[in-house]
Write a protein that holds these residues in place. Structure first.
Motif, PDB file in Angstrom:
ATOM      1  N   HIS A 288      31.792  32.650  54.295  1.00 45.89           N
ATOM      2  CA  HIS A 288      32.714  33.246  53.328  1.00 45.89           C
ATOM      3  C   HIS A 288      32.101  33.524  51.972  1.00 45.89           C
ATOM      4  O   HIS A 288      32.695  34.191  51.144  1.00 45.89           O
ATOM      5  N   PHE A 289      30.902  32.967  51.762  1.00 46.58           N
ATOM      6  CA  PHE A 289      30.278  33.129  50.443  1.00 46.58           C
ATOM      7  C   PHE A 289      30.214  34.606  50.038  1.00 46.58           C
ATOM      8  O   PHE A 289      30.464  34.967  48.903  1.00 46.58           O
ATOM      9  N   TRP A 290      29.876  35.452  51.023  1.00 52.41           N
ATOM     10  CA  TRP A 290      29.674  36.870  50.702  1.00 52.41           C
ATOM     11  C   TRP A 290      30.958  37.697  50.738  1.00 52.41           C
ATOM     12  O   TRP A 290      30.930  38.878  50.399  1.00 52.41           O
ATOM     13  N   ALA A 291      32.063  37.088  51.192  1.00 55.06           N
ATOM     14  CA  ALA A 291      33.310  37.858  51.253  1.00 55.06           C
ATOM     15  C   ALA A 291      33.602  38.385  49.857  1.00 55.06           C
ATOM     16  O   ALA A 291      33.596  37.646  48.870  1.00 55.06           O
ATOM     17  N   GLY A 292      33.839  39.657  49.753  1.00 58.47           N
ATOM     18  CA  GLY A 292      34.130  40.224  48.445  1.00 58.47           C
ATOM     19  C   GLY A 292      32.896  40.603  47.655  1.00 58.47           C
ATOM     20  O   GLY A 292      32.969  41.403  46.730  1.00 58.47           O
ATOM     21  N   ALA A 293      31.742  40.039  48.039  1.00 57.19           N
ATOM     22  CA  ALA A 293      30.537  40.273  47.234  1.00 57.19           C
ATOM     23  C   ALA A 293      30.038  41.706  47.355  1.00 57.19           C
ATOM     24  O   ALA A 293      29.500  42.270  46.396  1.00 57.19           O
ATOM     25  N   LEU A 294      30.235  42.300  48.534  1.00 48.74           N
ATOM     26  CA  LEU A 294      29.787  43.675  48.733  1.00 48.74           C
ATOM     27  C   LEU A 294      30.661  44.620  47.917  1.00 48.74           C
ATOM     28  O   LEU A 294      30.182  45.507  47.223  1.00 48.74           O
ATOM     29  N   ARG A 295      31.985  44.378  47.974  1.00 49.49           N
ATOM     30  CA  ARG A 295      32.914  45.196  47.202  1.00 49.49           C
ATOM     31  C   ARG A 295      32.581  45.112  45.702  1.00 49.49           C
ATOM     32  O   ARG A 295      32.600  46.101  44.988  1.00 49.49           O
ATOM     33  N   ARG A 296      32.258  43.873  45.259  1.00 47.49           N
ATOM     34  CA  ARG A 296      31.924  43.640  43.858  1.00 47.49           C
ATOM     35  C   ARG A 296      30.755  44.529  43.420  1.00 47.49           C
ATOM     36  O   ARG A 296      30.740  45.047  42.307  1.00 47.49           O
ATOM     37  N   ALA A 297      29.776  44.694  44.302  1.00 45.24           N
ATOM     38  CA  ALA A 297      28.607  45.513  43.948  1.00 45.24           C
ATOM     39  C   ALA A 297      28.897  46.998  44.117  1.00 45.24           C
ATOM     40  O   ALA A 297      28.625  47.803  43.227  1.00 45.24           O
ATOM     41  N   VAL A 298      29.447  47.387  45.298  1.00 43.90           N
ATOM     42  CA  VAL A 298      29.631  48.807  45.614  1.00 43.90           C
ATOM     43  C   VAL A 298      30.681  49.445  44.716  1.00 43.90           C
ATOM     44  O   VAL A 298      30.477  50.532  44.182  1.00 43.90           O
ATOM     45  N   ILE A 299      31.822  48.760  44.554  1.00 42.04           N
ATOM     46  CA  ILE A 299      32.954  49.360  43.838  1.00 42.04           C
ATOM     47  C   ILE A 299      32.938  49.007  42.348  1.00 42.04           C
ATOM     48  O   ILE A 299      33.050  49.871  41.495  1.00 42.04           O
ATOM     49  N   ASP A 300      32.757  47.705  42.063  1.00 45.18           N
ATOM     50  CA  ASP A 300      32.823  47.286  40.656  1.00 45.18           C
ATOM     51  C   ASP A 300      31.491  47.464  39.933  1.00 45.18           C
ATOM     52  O   ASP A 300      31.434  47.408  38.702  1.00 45.18           O
ATOM     53  N   GLY A 301      30.402  47.611  40.691  1.00 48.88           N
ATOM     54  CA  GLY A 301      29.105  47.839  40.051  1.00 48.88           C
ATOM     55  C   GLY A 301      28.436  46.579  39.535  1.00 48.88           C
ATOM     56  O   GLY A 301      27.492  46.646  38.745  1.00 48.88           O
ATOM     57  N   ASP A 302      28.918  45.399  39.976  1.00 42.11           N
ATOM     58  CA  ASP A 302      28.269  44.146  39.560  1.00 42.11           C
ATOM     59  C   ASP A 302      27.047  43.907  40.461  1.00 42.11           C
ATOM     60  O   ASP A 302      27.119  43.215  41.478  1.00 42.11           O
TER      61      ASP A 302
END
Lengths: 345, 345
Positions: A288-302
Motif C-alpha cells: 500500500h505504500f505506493w497507493a496514491g503515489a503515482l497519482r501524486r506524481a502524474v497528476i499533482d506533479g509531486d
C-alpha cells in the motif's frame, strides 16, 4: 498485397506489421502501454487517431468510472482502442461487462494469469483477449486458455515488472509461439528496435514510456520534465529487502519516494520481527505504500515524493511532441534502418 | 566478396559478421565472454579452434600465472584469442606487458574505464584494445581514448553487471558509434538474437553463459548441472540493502550462498550503524564475501554455497556439447531465421 509494395522500406515495414495491425484493426501494430493516470482518454484517442492502438489503463477504477472513460475516449476517436484490466481487481467480471457493453474490441488482462471465466466472458461477448506471458510455459498455457494474442514484456519496462529482459524473453518465446500474434514490450524507444523484433517474429510492439511526453498526455509538466531529464540508469526497480516479505518490483525513476520506500520496508520488517505486526498486515502495508503515489506524481506533479514509474527507454524521451509525430519518428527510424541494410547487402 | 555469396543465408550472415571477424582475425565475430575460472586454456582454445574468439579471464591471476595460462592456450591453438584484464588489478601494467610479450593480439579491459597509460602501452605494443561501454557518453569517450572496439553488455549478463538492458543499450549506442566495431553482450543464447543485433549494426556478439557447458569447459559437473537446470528467472542480481553501502551487482543463480550474502550485508550494516566497524572496512568486507566463492562452485562443485554466476541466457543451456557444436547451432539458427524472412517477403 502486390509484390512491389515490399520494394519500398515503408512497404516492407508495413508488411512486417501486417499480422499485428490486422489483429488490432489499426494502421500500425503499435499498442500503447497502459499506464495508470497517464493512459486515459486523451492519450488513448491521440494514439488511435495516429494509427496506433491506444489502451486505457483501468487500474483501480470502478465500473462506472471505466464506463465514463470509455465513453469519453469514444467521443474523441472512432478508431479501435483497448482496455487494460488488472486481473486482481475485485470487480473484474463487471469491468469485462463494461467493456463489452461499450463494444470495446480488445481487452488486455494484466498483472497475473486471468481467471477462466473472465477470458470466457470477454470472448463470448465478442472481444479479443490479450494476455501477458512472462515465460514460455505460461505463454503456451495462455494460448490453450483462449488468449487471442500475447504480450511479452521485458524487465526493462516501467511500472510492475517481471525478472527477465526482453532480449531473453524474445529468444525463449518468439521461436515457439506461432498460433497467435505476439507483441513485444519493455525498453522500446526507437524504430531500429521495432524493426529488429518484428524481424525476429514479433507481430508488433507495445510502447508506454515513449508516449508519456506526448503533447496530448495529461501528465503534469513536472512529470514530463522528469522523463525528459531521466537516463536509462535512473529507472531502477524497487528492491526487496527480505525474502519473507516479497515485493512485486516496480521500475521508476529514483527519488525521495523510492528512498523512503526502502526505509518503510525495513521498518515493517523490523516491526514484524519484533512481533508488533502480523505478516499479512505487514505485507499489505508494504504494497500500500505506493497507493496514491503515482497519482501524486502524474497528476499533482509531486516528482519528489510521488512515484515516477518509467521504463529504461526513458533516456530516449527528449522532448514533448504530438503522439502522431512520435509514431512517425519511430516508423522513419525503422524504415531508415531497413534502407541502410539493403544498401549494405 | 562476389555478390552471389550474399545469395545464401550463410553468406549473408558471414557478410554481417565481416567487420567484426576481420577485427578479431577469426571466421566468426563471436567473442567468448571472460568468466573467471571457466575461461581458461581449454575453453579458450576450443572456441578459437572452432572459429570464434576465445578470451582468457585473467581475473585475480598474477603476472606469472597469466603468462603460464597464455602459453598453455597457445599450445592448444594457433588461432587468435584475447585476454580480459580487470582495470582495478593492482598489477595491471605488468599484466599488459605479459600479454604483449606473448604476442596476444587483443586485450579486453573490463570492470571500469581503463587508465590511459594501460591503453597506450597496449596499443604501442601492437595489441588491439577492446573496452566495455556502459553508456553512450562513455562509449564516445573510450573511442577518443583509443579503444579499437567496444563491447556493450546488457544487465542480463552473468557476473558483475551494469543497470541497463541490452535492448536499451543497443538503441542508445549502436546508431551513434560507427568509428569502431561494437560487440553486443548479455543474454544472447540463440542465433536469431545474433542476427537481429548484427542487423541493428553490431559488428559481432560476446557470449559467455552458453559456453559454460561446452564439453571442453573444465567447470565441475555440478556447476554444469546447475546451468542445465537453471531458468532465466533464477539468474538474479545481488541486492543492495543500503545506499550508504553500495554493492556492485552480480548476477548468479540463487542458492544458499546468495541468501547468506544478503544476511552478511545486513550484519555488516548493523555493525557499522552500531559503531563496531568503520565504513571502509565494512565495504571491503561486503566485497570480499564472494572472494573464492566462484572457485568453490566452478572448480570444487559446491553449488550450494559457491557462486553460480550466470546470465539470463542460462535457460537456453540444455545439455553439454562440444564448443564447435554450440557455435554451429547458433549460426544455423541465424541462417534459418534469415531464410524464413526471405521466404516471408
Amino acid at each position: 498485397m502486390p509484390m512491389d509494395v515490399f520494394a519500398t522500406p515503408a512497404g516492407a515495414v508495413d508488411s512486417l506489421m501486417a499480422r499485428g495491425a490486422a489483429f488490432l484493426g489499426t494502421r500500425y501494430a503499435i499498442l500503447g502501454g497502459a499506464m495508470s493516470w497517464v493512459s486515459e482518454r486523451n492519450l488513448v484517442a491521440a494514439l488511435s487517431n495516429a494509427g496506433a492502438f491506444g489502451v486505457i489503463a483501468c487500474g483501480a477504477m470502478m465500473p462506472d468510472r471505466l464506463a465514463e472513460e470509455i465513453a469519453g475516449t469514444q467521443a474523441l476517436t472512432d478508431k479501435p482502442f483497448g482496455v487494460n484490466l488488472i486481473t486482481m481487481h475485485p470487480n473484474l467480471m463487471e469491468l469485462v461487462q463494461v467493456c463489452l457493453d461499450a463494444k470495446v474490441g480488445h481487452i488486455v488482462f494484466a498483472g497475473g494469469i486471468p481467471p477462466g471465466p473472465a477470458i470466457k466472458a470477454a470472448k463470448e461477448g465478442g472481444a479479443k483477449v490479450i494476455c501477458f506471458a512472462p515465460a514460455l510455459a505460461l505463454a503456451k498455457k495462455l494460448v490453450r486458455s483462449g488468449a487471442d494474442a500475447l504480450v511479452i514484456e521485458g524487465s526493462e519496462a516501467g511500472g510492475h515488472i517481471g525478472p527477465v529482459s526482453l532480449t531473453v524473453l524474445a529468444q525463449e518465446i518468439l521461436p515457439h509461439i506461432r498460433d497467435v500474434p505476439v507483441f513485444v514490450a519493455g525498453g522500446i524507444g526507437r524504430g531500429e528496435a521495432i524493426l529488429s523484433y518484428l524481424e525476429m517474429g514479433a507481430a508488433g510492439v507495445q510502447i508506454g514510456t515513449r508516449f508519456v511526453c506526448a503533447t496530448e498526455s495529461i501528465a503534469h509538466p513536472n512529470f514530463k520534465r522528469a522523463f525528459i531529464r531521466g537516463a536509462a540508469r535512473d529507472a531502477m526497480p524497487t528492491v526487496q529487502l527480505d525474502e519473507s516479505f516479497p515485493v512485486i518490483p516496480v521500475r521508476a525513476l529514483q527519488n525521495e519516494g523510492t528512498k523512503r520506500f526502502l526505509e518503510h520496508q525495513a521498518e515493517v520488517i523490523r516491526r514484524y520481527k519484533a512481533g508488533e505486526v502480523a505478516k499479512e498486515a505487514g505485507q499489505l502495508d508494504i504494497e500500500h505504500f505506493w497507493a496514491g503515489a503515482l497519482r501524486r506524481a502524474v497528476i499533482d506533479g509531486d516528482v519528489e515524493n510521488g512515484s515516477l514509474m518509467a521504463g529504461q527507454s526513458v533516456g530516449m524521451v527528449t522532448k514533448e511532441q504530438p503522439a502522431a509525430e512520435i509514431i512517425a519518428e519511430l516508423l522513419e527510424q525503422a524504415q531508415a534502418a531497413l534502407t541502410a541494410r539493403r544498401a549494405g547487402a
